[in-house]
Write a protein that holds these residues in place. Structure first.
Motif, PDB file in Angstrom:
ATOM      1  N   ASP A 162       0.844  -1.188   0.000  1.00  0.00           N
ATOM      2  CA  ASP A 162       0.000   0.000   0.000  1.00  0.00           C
ATOM      3  C   ASP A 162       0.885   1.245   0.000  1.00  0.00           C
ATOM      4  OD1 ASP A 162       0.837   0.562   2.633  1.00  0.00           O
ATOM      5  OD2 ASP A 162      -0.898  -0.440   3.517  1.00  0.00           O
ATOM      6  N   ARG A 165       1.538   3.397   2.113  1.00  0.00           N
ATOM      7  CA  ARG A 165       2.330   3.638   3.317  1.00  0.00           C
ATOM      8  C   ARG A 165       3.531   2.699   3.425  1.00  0.00           C
ATOM      9  NH1 ARG A 165      -2.500   4.161   7.779  1.00  0.00           N
ATOM     10  NH2 ARG A 165      -3.361   2.445   6.551  1.00  0.00           N
ATOM     11  N   PHE A 208      -6.931   4.167   2.946  1.00  0.00           N
ATOM     12  CA  PHE A 208      -5.919   5.218   3.032  1.00  0.00           C
ATOM     13  C   PHE A 208      -5.497   5.555   1.616  1.00  0.00           C
ATOM     14  CE2 PHE A 208      -1.837   7.210   3.651  1.00  0.00           C
ATOM     15  CZ  PHE A 208      -1.983   7.901   4.856  1.00  0.00           C
ATOM     16  N   TYR A 209      -5.699   6.816   1.219  1.00  0.00           N
ATOM     17  CA  TYR A 209      -5.431   7.203  -0.168  1.00  0.00           C
ATOM     18  C   TYR A 209      -4.948   8.645  -0.209  1.00  0.00           C
ATOM     19  CZ  TYR A 209      -6.049   7.596  -5.227  1.00  0.00           C
ATOM     20  OH  TYR A 209      -5.833   7.769  -6.565  1.00  0.00           O
ATOM     21  N   LYS A 222      -4.348  10.345   3.085  1.00  0.00           N
ATOM     22  CA  LYS A 222      -5.464  10.561   4.007  1.00  0.00           C
ATOM     23  C   LYS A 222      -6.138   9.242   4.374  1.00  0.00           C
ATOM     24  CE  LYS A 222      -6.663  15.182   2.261  1.00  0.00           C
ATOM     25  NZ  LYS A 222      -7.738  16.010   1.654  1.00  0.00           N
ATOM     26  N   ALA A 223      -6.477   9.112   5.665  1.00  0.00           N
ATOM     27  CA  ALA A 223      -7.292   7.992   6.131  1.00  0.00           C
ATOM     28  C   ALA A 223      -8.756   8.363   5.958  1.00  0.00           C
ATOM     29  CB  ALA A 223      -6.984   7.675   7.592  1.00  0.00           C
ATOM     30  N   SER A 241      -9.610  -2.158   9.230  1.00  0.00           N
ATOM     31  CA  SER A 241      -8.406  -1.378   8.949  1.00  0.00           C
ATOM     32  C   SER A 241      -8.214  -0.387  10.091  1.00  0.00           C
ATOM     33  CB  SER A 241      -8.551  -0.632   7.619  1.00  0.00           C
ATOM     34  OG  SER A 241      -9.500   0.420   7.749  1.00  0.00           O
ATOM     35  N   CYS A 298      -8.417   2.677   9.533  1.00  0.00           N
ATOM     36  CA  CYS A 298      -9.085   3.884   9.035  1.00  0.00           C
ATOM     37  C   CYS A 298     -10.570   3.915   9.386  1.00  0.00           C
ATOM     38  CB  CYS A 298      -8.920   3.993   7.519  1.00  0.00           C
ATOM     39  SG  CYS A 298      -7.196   4.016   6.964  1.00  0.00           S
ATOM     40  N   GLY A 311      -3.332   2.476  -3.462  1.00  0.00           N
ATOM     41  CA  GLY A 311      -3.039   3.852  -3.087  1.00  0.00           C
ATOM     42  C   GLY A 311      -2.991   4.769  -4.287  1.00  0.00           C
TER      43      GLY A 311
END
Length: 685
Positions: free
Chosen positions: A110, A112, A200-201, A204-205, A230, A232, A345
């Motif tokens: 992802d 992150r 998460f993209y 931003k969560a 998750s 988020c 992502g």
């Protein structure tokens, strides 16, 4: 033939299409001097060709095939009568050999940086665990299972579990609005839902529990909710089944589970048209058609088992949101035994601080050898000044794929130069065009043929593609309507809910009964290469001369002052035409006389003075669908006076914040056009 592509080295395996040709010669006594000869044979002898693909790929059925093709009608042709297959079973035939060779099924990451690697046996175990739980909760063959998931391994597990049971998979991406999802699932009435509680993209969560709750409330047909937790998600959902616990099951039933044998045309999944106008079409594809088309497609994508000595650990990646058909194409790499790589992502990080090296870094980290993305991604990399020489390990990539919109010659040359700079002057571009309608390609690549920037190398084997003029006659080296004149196995079985087939026939066969009209303008060159020049329903027609929008963009978007552009041709009530070009400047500000002159010169030089725009408008951005295509037709219809509600579906747009601006522009243009028409009428009287 391109000699640079024929040598065997650590980065260039023997092309699958060459292995197939050698196999045809050995087993069928067929020898073809050129690719065009091979293609001609494949479309003139559909039964022989598709039977050869079945045998070459090792597709098996416990029951005999009584007929390869029953009838030549479109729609209505039936393929491989008597055969029984299963998409998941065809995937898992690779498990033992791939695991023994140490080649994983999935490599995922992802934005992150969290990563996961899943082996083939483990993927099979997880899919079996989920399938058994679905069955225990009443999900049977033919039931629909919906998923609200990003591009993560759980989505692949869900698809394979459903395929194993004969349940019908239908997936929407969490970046879609609630209304857009409901427009799709209200048609198909899923019995179970697999969802993520947050994503998460772009740095931003985003909590998605509220959306999931809305979906469940609006769809009483959903009897079971499987939730993926998750960090988020902010709210617990009552009665949700823990997805992670479900796929963690280890017992004798899981070990003994086998996917069910299903009829060749049993429904596999439901995909959806973009939904830019009207209710999205719910397009149903079958197990057998997808397996067979993917088997032929791997000849063009040059993908084989990652564990085979010839393929040297190939890893296939295509950047895609989960709601785009390219997600299905990417997962289809598993059918070939190829390791697939998933990225969840944003391709460019945050809007405030974009970084167009992110996907290249992911490719380097994951060992990607085959890298695909939409054409717009490569254009953005070029505009951002990406330097691949700064990314260690990216030289492992041997092939680049592009689709979604035509790739401009300048951008392709940029990419080739980038790879030449890191010691890969033989990088191969596999530009493809097909679509959601067939979950495959109609035109594609061939690693034995030379690359021509801005073109697709060839027509797909088994695809009887032609460019037709207005009289329905095939043309060469001229723009024509793209048609398919003979059946292709992954054409839709039907549209869900279209009981009499009228909507399906109207969508593709209304212009020429029995001939598939795809909706693109196409040039087939005398050397067999192809160019898509735009959507035929958004084509520019100036004084009887037609031009696809892609050719105009190729001329305009190479100007450094322009970051993006969209063009429409609008007629007023008097039949007068105005060509309007919306431009997004590379630097903020309104277009001045020098920019207008540069645009006019670029179009006049590259195309024709006929296509110099009548009006240049600075725009805050270019509206695009969720799959990245410019929304030319909806905006054109706004200017033509169509009701906003019939034209605009904000939930089907990737850029809904731009739509009010375009609505206002259209209304202003209509007012001005009405006043001008009145003025002309007054002068006439």
């Amino acid at each position: 033939m391109n000699p640079a592509k024929t040598s065997v080295d650590p980065w260039t395996p023997i092309p699958q299409i060459r292995l197939y040709r050698d196999w045809l010669k050995e087993t069928r006594g067929l020898d073809f001097a050129t690719y065009e000869d091979l293609h001609r044979w494949s479309v003139e002898n559909l039964e022989s060709f598709w039977r050869s693909v079945w045998d070459w790929d090792g597709i098996v059925s416990p029951t005999p095939v009584t007929a390869v093709l029953s009838g030549n009608a479109m729609p209505g042709a039936r393929w491989f009568d008597g055969a029984r297959v299963n998409y998941a079973r065809h995937v898992f035939r690779h498990a033992e050999a791939a695991d023994a060779a140490g080649q994983p099924a999935i490599v995922a990451m992802d934005e992150r940086g969290d990563s996961e690697t899943i082996g083939w046996a483990e993927l099979r175990r997880q899919a079996a665990s989920l399938a058994l739980e679905l069955r225990a909760r009443g999900i049977a063959s033919g039931d629909r299972v919906a998923a609200y998931l990003p591009n993560i391994p759980a989505a692949v597990v869900g698809l394979l579990a459903c395929a194993s049971l004969g349940a019908v998979w239908t997936l929407c991406s969490p970046d879609m609005g609630t209304a857009a999802v409901l427009d799709r699932w209200r048609q198909t009435k899923p019995k179970a839902l697999i969802a993520v509680d947050g994503v998460f993209y772009a740095g931003k969560a985003m909590d998605r529990t509220g959306v999931v709750a809305e979906l469940r409330k609006a769809l009483p047909c959903i009897e079971a909710l499987f939730l993926i937790a998750s960090d988020c998600g902010e709210t617990e959902l009552a009665d949700a089944i823990d997805f992670a616990a479900t796929i963690a099951r280890h017992d004798d039933a899981v070990a003994a589970f086998e996917p069910e044998w299903l009829p060749f045309d049993h429904p596999l999944w439901i995909l959806y048209s973009s939904g830019t106008t009207g209710l999205p079409k719910a397009i149903v594809h079958g197990h057998g058609g997808v397996i067979l088309a993917t088997a032929a497609g791997r000849l063009h994508f040059d993908l084989g088992p990652s564990y085979a000595p010839n393929t040297l650990g190939d890893r296939f990646y295509w950047y895609s949101a989960s709601g785009w058909v390219m997600w299905n194409i990417q997962v289809g790499g598993l059918l070939s035994g190829t390791t697939i790589c998933l990225f969840d992502g944003s391709p460019s990080g945050t809007k405030a601080d974009p970084d167009w090296t992110r996907l290249w870094e992911f490719a380097s980290h994951s060992g990607v050898t085959w890298f695909g993305a939409g054409a717009a991604f490569y254009a953005n990399c070029r505009k951002a000044g990406v330097e691949l020489a700064r990314i260690c390990g990216i030289e492992r990539v041997r092939a680049l794929g592009s689709t979604g919109s035509p790739l401009s010659p300048d951008v392709q040359r940029w990419g080739t130069a980038q790879f030449a700079g890191i010691g890969r002057p033989d990088i191969w571009w596999c530009n493809v065009s097909g679509g959601t309608e067939i979950a495959a390609a109609f035109m594609a690549g061939n690693p034995e043929m030379p690359d021509t920037p801005g073109r697709l190398q060839c027509r797909h084997l088994g695809a009887a593609i032609e460019a037709w003029d207005a009289q329905g006659k095939p043309v060469i080296d001229e723009v024509g309507e793209m048609v398919c004149t003979r059946p292709f196995p992954s054409m839709p079985l039907y549209f869900w809910g279209d009981d009499d087939g009228s909507r399906y026939r109207e969508s593709y066969f209304a212009e020429w009964p029995g001939v598939w009209r795809h909706g693109d303008w196409l040039i087939i060159r005398s050397d067999g290469s192809c160019q898509i020049t735009g959507r035929s329903d958004a084509t520019i027609n100036r004084h009887g001369v037609r031009m696809g929008t892609a050719e105009i963009y190729a001329a305009v978007e190479r100007l450094p002052e322009i970051a993006d552009a969209m063009i429409i041709d609008v007629e007023d009530s008097e039949g007068e035409s105005e060509l309007i070009l919306f431009v997004v400047a590379a630097e903020k500000g309104h277009p001045d006389a020098s920019l207008e002159a540069a645009v006019a010169a670029a179009i006049r030089t590259s195309l024709s003075p006929r296509f110099v725009p009548d009006r240049l408008i600075a725009a805050p951005g270019i509206p695009r669908t969720l799959s990245g295509k410019k929304q030319e037709l909806p905006i054109k219809r706004l200017f033509a006076g169509w009701p906003v509600a019939e034209v605009i579906n904000a939930d089907a747009s990737a850029t809904p914040e731009l739509l009010p601006w375009y609505i206002e522009q259209a209304q202003s243009w209509r007012r001005d056009a009405t006043l001008e028409a009145g003025r002309r009428a007054g002068q006439t009287s």
